[in-house]
Design a protein around this motif. Structure first.
Motif, PDB file in Angstrom:
ATOM      1  N   ILE A   1       0.927  -1.133  -0.036  1.00  0.00           N
ATOM      2  CA  ILE A   1      -0.035  -0.030  -0.081  1.00  0.00           C
ATOM      3  C   ILE A   1       0.797   1.293   0.040  1.00  0.00           C
ATOM      4  CG2 ILE A   1      -2.087  -1.133   0.995  1.00  0.00           C
ATOM      5  CD1 ILE A   1      -1.128   0.141   3.868  1.00  0.00           C
ATOM      6  N   GLY A   2       2.228   0.962  -0.068  1.00  0.00           N
ATOM      7  CA  GLY A   2       3.110   2.137  -0.180  1.00  0.00           C
ATOM      8  C   GLY A   2       3.393   3.029   0.725  1.00  0.00           C
ATOM      9  N   ASN A   3       2.808   4.396   0.773  1.00  0.00           N
ATOM     10  CA  ASN A   3       2.961   5.185   1.889  1.00  0.00           C
ATOM     11  C   ASN A   3       1.463   5.830   2.615  1.00  0.00           C
ATOM     12  OD1 ASN A   3       4.813   6.839   3.466  1.00  0.00           O
ATOM     13  ND2 ASN A   3       3.993   8.659   2.574  1.00  0.00           N
ATOM     14  N   TRP A   4       0.340   4.718   2.538  1.00  0.00           N
ATOM     15  CA  TRP A   4      -0.542   5.023   2.888  1.00  0.00           C
ATOM     16  C   TRP A   4      -0.833   4.765   4.147  1.00  0.00           C
ATOM     17  CZ3 TRP A   4      -5.766   3.653   4.550  1.00  0.00           C
ATOM     18  CH2 TRP A   4      -6.846   4.233   3.978  1.00  0.00           C
ATOM     19  N   SER A   5      -1.618   5.124   5.051  1.00  0.00           N
ATOM     20  CA  SER A   5      -1.833   4.977   6.541  1.00  0.00           C
ATOM     21  C   SER A   5      -2.062   3.658   6.913  1.00  0.00           C
ATOM     22  CB  SER A   5      -3.061   6.124   6.984  1.00  0.00           C
ATOM     23  OG  SER A   5      -3.305   5.437   8.236  1.00  0.00           O
ATOM     24  N   ALA A   6      -1.061   3.502   7.951  1.00  0.00           N
ATOM     25  CA  ALA A   6      -1.252   1.905   8.388  1.00  0.00           C
ATOM     26  C   ALA A   6      -2.271   1.822   9.322  1.00  0.00           C
ATOM     27  CB  ALA A   6       0.277   1.322   9.115  1.00  0.00           C
ATOM     28  N   VAL A   7      -2.602   2.768  10.108  1.00  0.00           N
ATOM     29  CA  VAL A   7      -3.645   2.744  11.146  1.00  0.00           C
ATOM     30  C   VAL A   7      -5.010   2.769  10.260  1.00  0.00           C
ATOM     31  CG1 VAL A   7      -5.057   4.116  12.820  1.00  0.00           C
ATOM     32  CG2 VAL A   7      -2.168   4.048  13.095  1.00  0.00           C
ATOM     33  N   GLY A   8      -5.071   3.540   9.304  1.00  0.00           N
ATOM     34  CA  GLY A   8      -6.246   3.578   8.327  1.00  0.00           C
ATOM     35  C   GLY A   8      -6.554   2.388   7.800  1.00  0.00           C
ATOM     36  N   PHE A   9      -5.328   1.587   7.448  1.00  0.00           N
ATOM     37  CA  PHE A   9      -5.433   0.215   6.609  1.00  0.00           C
ATOM     38  C   PHE A   9      -5.999  -0.809   7.506  1.00  0.00           C
ATOM     39  CE2 PHE A   9      -3.575  -4.137   6.171  1.00  0.00           C
ATOM     40  CZ  PHE A   9      -4.069  -4.258   4.731  1.00  0.00           C
ATOM     41  N   PHE A  10      -5.387  -1.054   8.769  1.00  0.00           N
ATOM     42  CA  PHE A  10      -6.004  -1.876   9.668  1.00  0.00           C
ATOM     43  C   PHE A  10      -7.640  -1.392  10.330  1.00  0.00           C
ATOM     44  CE2 PHE A  10      -1.234  -2.404  10.369  1.00  0.00           C
ATOM     45  CZ  PHE A  10      -1.196  -3.871   9.932  1.00  0.00           C
ATOM     46  N   PHE A  11      -7.745  -0.229  10.434  1.00  0.00           N
ATOM     47  CA  PHE A  11      -9.181   0.184  10.727  1.00  0.00           C
ATOM     48  C   PHE A  11      -9.910  -0.464   9.593  1.00  0.00           C
ATOM     49  CE2 PHE A  11     -12.456   3.472   9.702  1.00  0.00           C
ATOM     50  CZ  PHE A  11     -13.178   3.060  10.994  1.00  0.00           C
ATOM     51  N   GLY A  12      -9.651  -0.371   8.285  1.00  0.00           N
ATOM     52  CA  GLY A  12     -10.532  -0.725   7.328  1.00  0.00           C
ATOM     53  C   GLY A  12     -10.752  -2.080   7.665  1.00  0.00           C
ATOM     54  N   GLU A  13      -9.672  -2.755   7.463  1.00  0.00           N
ATOM     55  CA  GLU A  13      -9.512  -4.070   7.577  1.00  0.00           C
ATOM     56  C   GLU A  13     -10.237  -4.835   8.753  1.00  0.00           C
ATOM     57  OE1 GLU A  13      -5.693  -7.208   7.001  1.00  0.00           O
ATOM     58  OE2 GLU A  13      -5.999  -6.294   8.978  1.00  0.00           O
ATOM     59  N   THR A  14     -10.397  -4.278   9.946  1.00  0.00           N
ATOM     60  CA  THR A  14     -11.222  -4.435  10.969  1.00  0.00           C
ATOM     61  C   THR A  14     -12.732  -4.707  10.524  1.00  0.00           C
ATOM     62  OG1 THR A  14      -9.475  -3.771  12.565  1.00  0.00           O
ATOM     63  CG2 THR A  14     -11.734  -4.297  13.467  1.00  0.00           C
ATOM     64  N   LEU A  15     -13.050  -3.222  10.095  1.00  0.00           N
ATOM     65  CA  LEU A  15     -14.446  -3.313   9.506  1.00  0.00           C
ATOM     66  C   LEU A  15     -14.846  -4.273   8.459  1.00  0.00           C
ATOM     67  CD1 LEU A  15     -15.122   0.714   9.289  1.00  0.00           C
ATOM     68  CD2 LEU A  15     -15.343  -1.097  11.290  1.00  0.00           C
ATOM     69  N   ARG A  16     -14.002  -4.662   7.464  1.00  0.00           N
ATOM     70  CA  ARG A  16     -14.251  -5.365   6.299  1.00  0.00           C
ATOM     71  C   ARG A  16     -14.333  -6.807   6.827  1.00  0.00           C
ATOM     72  NH1 ARG A  16     -15.132  -8.803   3.382  1.00  0.00           N
ATOM     73  NH2 ARG A  16     -14.319  -9.022   1.196  1.00  0.00           N
ATOM     74  N   ASN A  17     -13.415  -7.135   7.962  1.00  0.00           N
ATOM     75  CA  ASN A  17     -13.670  -8.447   8.256  1.00  0.00           C
ATOM     76  C   ASN A  17     -15.008  -8.903   8.787  1.00  0.00           C
ATOM     77  OD1 ASN A  17     -11.040  -9.171   7.353  1.00  0.00           O
ATOM     78  ND2 ASN A  17     -10.017  -8.909   9.082  1.00  0.00           N
ATOM     79  N   GLU A  18     -15.457  -8.028   9.496  1.00  0.00           N
ATOM     80  CA  GLU A  18     -16.727  -8.107  10.291  1.00  0.00           C
ATOM     81  C   GLU A  18     -18.130  -7.905   9.498  1.00  0.00           C
ATOM     82  OE1 GLU A  18     -19.540  -9.114  13.362  1.00  0.00           O
ATOM     83  OE2 GLU A  18     -17.441  -9.359  13.187  1.00  0.00           O
ATOM     84  N   LEU A  19     -18.163  -6.825   8.677  1.00  0.00           N
ATOM     85  CA  LEU A  19     -19.048  -6.309   8.014  1.00  0.00           C
ATOM     86  C   LEU A  19     -19.065  -7.052   6.347  1.00  0.00           C
ATOM     87  CD1 LEU A  19     -18.788  -2.522   8.593  1.00  0.00           C
ATOM     88  CD2 LEU A  19     -20.188  -4.352   9.771  1.00  0.00           C
ATOM     89  N   ASP A  20     -18.279  -7.710   6.099  1.00  0.00           N
ATOM     90  CA  ASP A  20     -18.066  -8.525   5.068  1.00  0.00           C
ATOM     91  C   ASP A  20     -18.385  -7.477   3.675  1.00  0.00           C
ATOM     92  OD1 ASP A  20     -17.399 -10.589   3.198  1.00  0.00           O
ATOM     93  OD2 ASP A  20     -19.591 -11.620   3.563  1.00  0.00           O
ATOM     94  N   VAL A  21     -18.224  -6.340   3.712  1.00  0.00           N
ATOM     95  CA  VAL A  21     -18.774  -5.399   2.603  1.00  0.00           C
ATOM     96  C   VAL A  21     -17.109  -4.523   2.291  1.00  0.00           C
ATOM     97  CG1 VAL A  21     -21.151  -5.294   3.059  1.00  0.00           C
ATOM     98  CG2 VAL A  21     -19.541  -3.637   3.988  1.00  0.00           C
ATOM     99  N   PRO A  22     -17.131  -4.065   1.116  1.00  0.00           N
ATOM    100  CA  PRO A  22     -16.099  -3.297   0.800  1.00  0.00           C
ATOM    101  C   PRO A  22     -16.181  -1.827   1.618  1.00  0.00           C
ATOM    102  CG  PRO A  22     -16.867  -4.082  -1.251  1.00  0.00           C
ATOM    103  CD  PRO A  22     -17.981  -4.541   0.097  1.00  0.00           C
TER     104      PRO A  22
END
Length: 527
Positions: free
Chosen positions: A1-22
């Protein structure tokens, strides 16, 4: 993900894993900035605490507009010359004592066989244990073979960002230098005469006087390439990756600094620290989008203005909700532990800013608080453990925004402190399942700790004299309460917890493993 926010990535991953939507995320950030640039200037001007300075800034902007183009050019040229002289003087002081300069470490002929190796890009504190506390110069070398089709052509050397300063050589020739520009991508031109024929030796002297030092990427911009090749058929040789193994050796230990920003001329209101600037450039363009929430990880640059921050953070939330709608959920990351450990129970420091962040969480509806005092690092303002921060923000959003009751949205938050004779009873919210201290398994994942992990720590009491003393503590009742006692404080008036820059004693958490927020509150009389 290059220089993208790591905190933002893991935040989004947490939501994605539970909600099962993009999950759609926008990363809009600028490191090291204050909070004022992120608030719309009109909102700052309307606030009684900040109106005077905001109006003064507007007056400066209006005055600047009256300066002629010719005069601006003259001023900029003069400033450029002063900056160059200042940078030259800075490097002269360093190179005068650096063994690499005198020893010819930048030349192709120099024998670096006895040097250590390091994978780049990367920071030397993370690569070598003995480099954790090193400040000064470190030399890096790498030799590569240049394709035949590149010879007699001008090349571009890309080294990404370097923290903080560098002098870069190719075949012993200085091809570029950047001073005190840790957030600037390095791109240096190499003349054909410098390249020669065959192998090319790249040598970089990196100077970092404090904190982490080295190459911070991104790796996609860690290359050498020909700027003259136009034929797409030559795409396989258009660039050569430089990431990977480099040889390195320390030069001279030094904490010498310089501030070239003192020699600058920028339009008032147009720097990344100017009130309203980043809102206009990095928030307002996204206003048409339907944002459901925002996560906010900032505060370090406002550490000395905690009282103002108590007004600024709610004002920022209000300002953004005017942009995106009152529904905008707002997750706040409380400042992590940082700086040298102190045994003073009332050190304060960053605790004041954390308290301002806690104040916003408690007083502004639709907000969340991710407490991170358990994952900070004494010698690095940017904690390496990003995943727990993103996960905690994700748990808050899942619970408060998406209605997932099984997730715990916050660590324990002190509700009140009540006197009970010479003792104090502190009651906590968000302590479902009881308050805990880390188990031995969690100790390995936790920061260094001065006390006993089996004992509730981090609390202090003060009496009428206002002097704080460490208190003994134990969990009582339904386990959402803590009883405090100190022989030095017979009549407690104030109770605090984790009131330090780096509160290593603070070890209270809830059953979900989320740490309690530091606090300082008055002791109420028992009814």
């Amino acid at each position: 993900i290059g220089n993208w926010s790591a905190v933002g990535f893991f935040f989004g991953e947490t939501l994605r894993n539970e909600l099962d939507v993009p999950i759609g995320l926008i990363s809009t950030n600028w490191g090291g900035t204050r909070i004022e640039p992120w608030i719309e200037r009109a909102d700052l001007a309307a606030h009684p605490m900040f109106s005077e300075r905001t109006i003064a800034l507007q007056n400066e902007i209006d005055a600047y507009e009256t300066i002629s183009d010719a005069e601006l050019t003259l001023r900029r040229d003069a400033i450029s010359r002063r900056r160059e002289r200042k940078a030259t003087s800075y490097w002269a002081q360093i190179m005068d004592i650096d063994p690499g300069e005198k020893g010819g470490w930048m030349t192709p002929e120099f024998d670096d066989d006895d040097w250590s190796t390091m994978e780049l890009p990367g920071e030397w504190e993370n690569a070598e244990p003995e480099m954790v506390d090193f400040d000064g110069t470190v030399w890096f070398r790498k030799t590569v073979e240049i394709p035949r089709s590149w010879r007699d052509k001008r090349l571009l050397l890309e080294l990404g960002r370097i923290d903080d300063s560098d002098r870069t050589y190719v075949n012993g020739v200085l091809v570029g230098s950047s001073t005190n520009l840790h957030d600037t991508i390095r791109t240096y031109e190499i003349d054909p005469e410098t390249i020669g024929r065959g192998s090319v030796t790249i040598a970089v002297c990196v100077m970092d006087p404090h904190g982490a030092g080295g190459f911070t990427g991104p790796s996609m911009m860690f290359t050498i390439k020909s700027e003259d090749i136009k034929d797409w058929a030559d795409r396989e040789v258009m660039s050569m990756d430089l990431h990977g193994t480099w040889r390195w050796k320390t030069g001279v230990a030094s904490t010498l600094t310089t501030n070239l920003d003192e020699e600058s001329m920028k339009k008032p209101g147009m720097t990344p620290q100017s009130p309203g600037t980043l809102h206009d450039a990095m928030i307002a363009p996204f206003v048409p989008y339907g944002a459901r929430g925002a996560i906010w990880y900032q505060g370090e640059s406002n550490e000395h203005e905690a009282e103002e921050y108590r007004a600024l953070l709610p004002l920022l939330i209000e300002s953004w909700r005017e942009d995106f709608g009152a529904h905008l959920a707002f997750g706040i990351v409380q400042l992590a532990a940082y700086k040298k450990v102190s045994d003073d129970p009332d050190q304060g420091g960053w605790a004041h800013l954390r308290d301002a962040q806690l104040h916003a969480f408690k007083t502004v509806e639709g907000t969340g608080l991710a407490v991170t005092v358990d994952i900070g690092e004494a010698n690095d303002i940017h904690p390496r453990r990003k995943k727990p921060v993103g996960e905690r923000l994700g748990w808050w959003a899942l619970h408060d925004v998406y209605g997932k009751e099984s997730f715990t949205p916050s660590g324990p938050i002190a509700l009140k402190a009540v006197a009970d004779g010479n003792k104090v009873i502190v009651t906590f919210d968000h302590a479902e399942g009881g308050l805990l201290v880390p188990t031995p398994d969690r100790v390995r994942e936790s920061p260094p700790f001065a006390g006993d992990w089996r004992v509730t720590e981090g609390f202090a009491l003060a009496g009428d004299d206002g002097v704080f003393h460490w208190a003994k503590a134990r969990f009582i009742g339904s386990l959402n309460r803590v009883e405090l006692f100190s022989n030095e404080v017979p009549v407690p008036r104030i109770v605090s917890y984790g009131w330090q820059d780096n509160p290593v004693r603070a070890n209270v958490m809830n059953s979900a493993g989320l740490p309690a927020s530091p606090f300082k509150i008055p002791v109420e009389s028992k009814n």
